[in-house]
Design a protein around this motif. Structure first.
Motif, PDB file in Angstrom:
ATOM      1  N   ARG A 189       0.819  -1.209   0.000  1.00 34.08           N
ATOM      2  CA  ARG A 189       0.000   0.000   0.000  1.00 34.08           C
ATOM      3  C   ARG A 189       0.856   1.264   0.000  1.00 34.08           C
ATOM      4  NH1 ARG A 189      -5.658   0.293  -0.410  1.00 34.08           N
ATOM      5  NH2 ARG A 189      -6.455  -1.753   0.048  1.00 34.08           N
ATOM      6  N   SER A 190       2.186   1.111   0.046  1.00 35.21           N
ATOM      7  CA  SER A 190       3.062   2.280   0.091  1.00 35.21           C
ATOM      8  C   SER A 190       3.559   2.671  -1.303  1.00 35.21           C
ATOM      9  CB  SER A 190       4.246   2.002   1.019  1.00 35.21           C
ATOM     10  OG  SER A 190       4.996   0.913   0.527  1.00 35.21           O
ATOM     11  N   GLY A 222     -11.371   3.564  -5.681  1.00 37.55           N
ATOM     12  CA  GLY A 222     -12.194   4.366  -4.794  1.00 37.55           C
ATOM     13  C   GLY A 222     -12.989   5.369  -5.598  1.00 37.55           C
ATOM     14  N   TRP A 227     -15.206   9.358  -5.352  1.00 41.87           N
ATOM     15  CA  TRP A 227     -15.512  10.585  -4.654  1.00 41.87           C
ATOM     16  C   TRP A 227     -16.530  11.344  -5.488  1.00 41.87           C
ATOM     17  CZ3 TRP A 227     -10.825   9.266  -6.715  1.00 41.87           C
ATOM     18  CH2 TRP A 227     -10.433   9.948  -7.864  1.00 41.87           C
ATOM     19  N   ARG A 236      -4.020   9.507  -4.006  1.00 41.83           N
ATOM     20  CA  ARG A 236      -3.124   9.039  -2.941  1.00 41.83           C
ATOM     21  C   ARG A 236      -3.916   8.372  -1.824  1.00 41.83           C
ATOM     22  NH1 ARG A 236       0.167  14.531  -3.661  1.00 41.83           N
ATOM     23  NH2 ARG A 236       1.671  13.777  -5.182  1.00 41.83           N
ATOM     24  N   THR A 237      -5.090   8.918  -1.529  1.00 43.15           N
ATOM     25  CA  THR A 237      -5.968   8.308  -0.522  1.00 43.15           C
ATOM     26  C   THR A 237      -6.465   6.950  -1.001  1.00 43.15           C
ATOM     27  OG1 THR A 237      -6.653  10.486   0.238  1.00 43.15           O
ATOM     28  CG2 THR A 237      -8.072   8.638   0.833  1.00 43.15           C
ATOM     29  N   VAL A 238      -6.828   6.857  -2.271  1.00 45.52           N
ATOM     30  CA  VAL A 238      -7.278   5.577  -2.851  1.00 45.52           C
ATOM     31  C   VAL A 238      -6.189   4.525  -2.683  1.00 45.52           C
ATOM     32  CG1 VAL A 238      -7.771   4.399  -5.042  1.00 45.52           C
ATOM     33  CG2 VAL A 238      -8.942   6.528  -4.498  1.00 45.52           C
ATOM     34  N   ARG A 245      -3.780   4.331  -0.514  1.00 40.52           N
ATOM     35  CA  ARG A 245      -3.530   3.991   0.895  1.00 40.52           C
ATOM     36  C   ARG A 245      -4.691   3.267   1.565  1.00 40.52           C
ATOM     37  NH1 ARG A 245      -1.986   9.256   1.264  1.00 40.52           N
ATOM     38  NH2 ARG A 245      -3.855   9.745   2.433  1.00 40.52           N
ATOM     39  N   GLU A 246      -5.937   3.652   1.235  1.00 35.28           N
ATOM     40  CA  GLU A 246      -7.053   3.242   2.079  1.00 35.28           C
ATOM     41  C   GLU A 246      -8.187   2.485   1.394  1.00 35.28           C
ATOM     42  OE1 GLU A 246      -8.441   6.865   3.826  1.00 35.28           O
ATOM     43  OE2 GLU A 246      -6.471   7.347   4.662  1.00 35.28           O
ATOM     44  N   ASP A 247      -8.361   2.641   0.113  1.00 38.00           N
ATOM     45  CA  ASP A 247      -9.576   2.110  -0.505  1.00 38.00           C
ATOM     46  C   ASP A 247      -9.462   0.633  -0.876  1.00 38.00           C
ATOM     47  OD1 ASP A 247     -11.253   4.312  -0.186  1.00 38.00           O
ATOM     48  OD2 ASP A 247     -10.470   5.281  -1.965  1.00 38.00           O
ATOM     49  N   GLU A 248     -10.495   0.137  -1.498  1.00 36.69           N
ATOM     50  CA  GLU A 248     -10.652  -1.297  -1.718  1.00 36.69           C
ATOM     51  C   GLU A 248      -9.704  -1.857  -2.782  1.00 36.69           C
ATOM     52  OE1 GLU A 248     -14.659  -2.904  -1.613  1.00 36.69           O
ATOM     53  OE2 GLU A 248     -15.352  -0.837  -1.496  1.00 36.69           O
ATOM     54  N   ALA A 303      -6.009  -0.582  -6.485  1.00 42.44           N
ATOM     55  CA  ALA A 303      -6.871  -0.016  -5.452  1.00 42.44           C
ATOM     56  C   ALA A 303      -7.877   0.859  -6.187  1.00 42.44           C
ATOM     57  CB  ALA A 303      -6.067   0.815  -4.471  1.00 42.44           C
TER      58      ALA A 303
END
Length: 176
Positions: free
Chosen positions: A53-54, A89, A91, A73-75, A77-80, A87
């Motif tokens: 994820r990095s 995501g 918005w 960047r959020t996608v 790191r954090e999304d599915e 990954a």
């Protein structure tokens, strides 16, 4: 005698109508009520690859992705997880929804150049790590998309749309 012949002819016509109705019910009616089968995740498999994820997101992957660098960047790191090693995501701005995809192996990023939906209902964004299919349940209906590794293509009537998305630069988007 004439009455008996007429009675038999009437009975024969009635029996023929009954048989025709039965034939129509058996052979014609099911196709009239048949619904097109909805795509399933298993129809579009993807091999799951272990990723990190990095990943550094390549925000200049397309002229369009730089506009959404923070969201991408959020996608990452954090999304599915999606389609094996991506990954995904989404918005929205309140009236539309954009989808972002980041390759967790290379950092290559993608943003839909189109509005994927008017808005998404609760639990309306469905993906699986082992499938390339994306299902969006929006307020105006369900849309199906398939990731081909470069573009998110819409499924229309069971067939993939072959339209190449048009990308806009950030300055062109701000003029709209």
């Amino acid at each position: 005698m004439k009455v008996d012949d007429e009675f038999r002819a009437q009975k024969y016509r009635h029996l023929r109508r009954v048989v025709q109705t039965l034939v129509a019910c058996v052979f014609v009616a099911p196709s009239a009520f048949a619904q097109e089968r909805s795509p399933k995740f298993s129809d579009y498999p993807a091999r799951v690859v272990r990723t990190s994820r990095s990943t550094k997101v390549r925000i200049h992957s397309t002229p369009y992705t730089v506009c959404y660098r923070t969201m991408l960047r959020t996608v990452a790191r954090e999304d599915e997880l999606f389609a094996g090693h991506y990954a995904i995501g989404y918005w929205g701005c309140g009236t539309c929804v954009r989808v972002g995809i980041v390759d967790l192996l290379t950092g290559h990023a993608y943003v839909t150049p189109f509005e994927a939906s008017d808005s998404i209902s609760n639990d309306g964004f469905k993906v699986k790590a082992n499938s390339r299919l994306l299902i969006i349940d929006g307020l105006s209906g369900t849309s199906y998309y398939v990731w081909n590794g470069r573009d998110l293509l819409e499924l229309e009537d069971g067939k993939l749309s072959r339209r190449t998305p048009d990308f806009l630069t950030c300055s062109a988007m701000s003029r709209r």
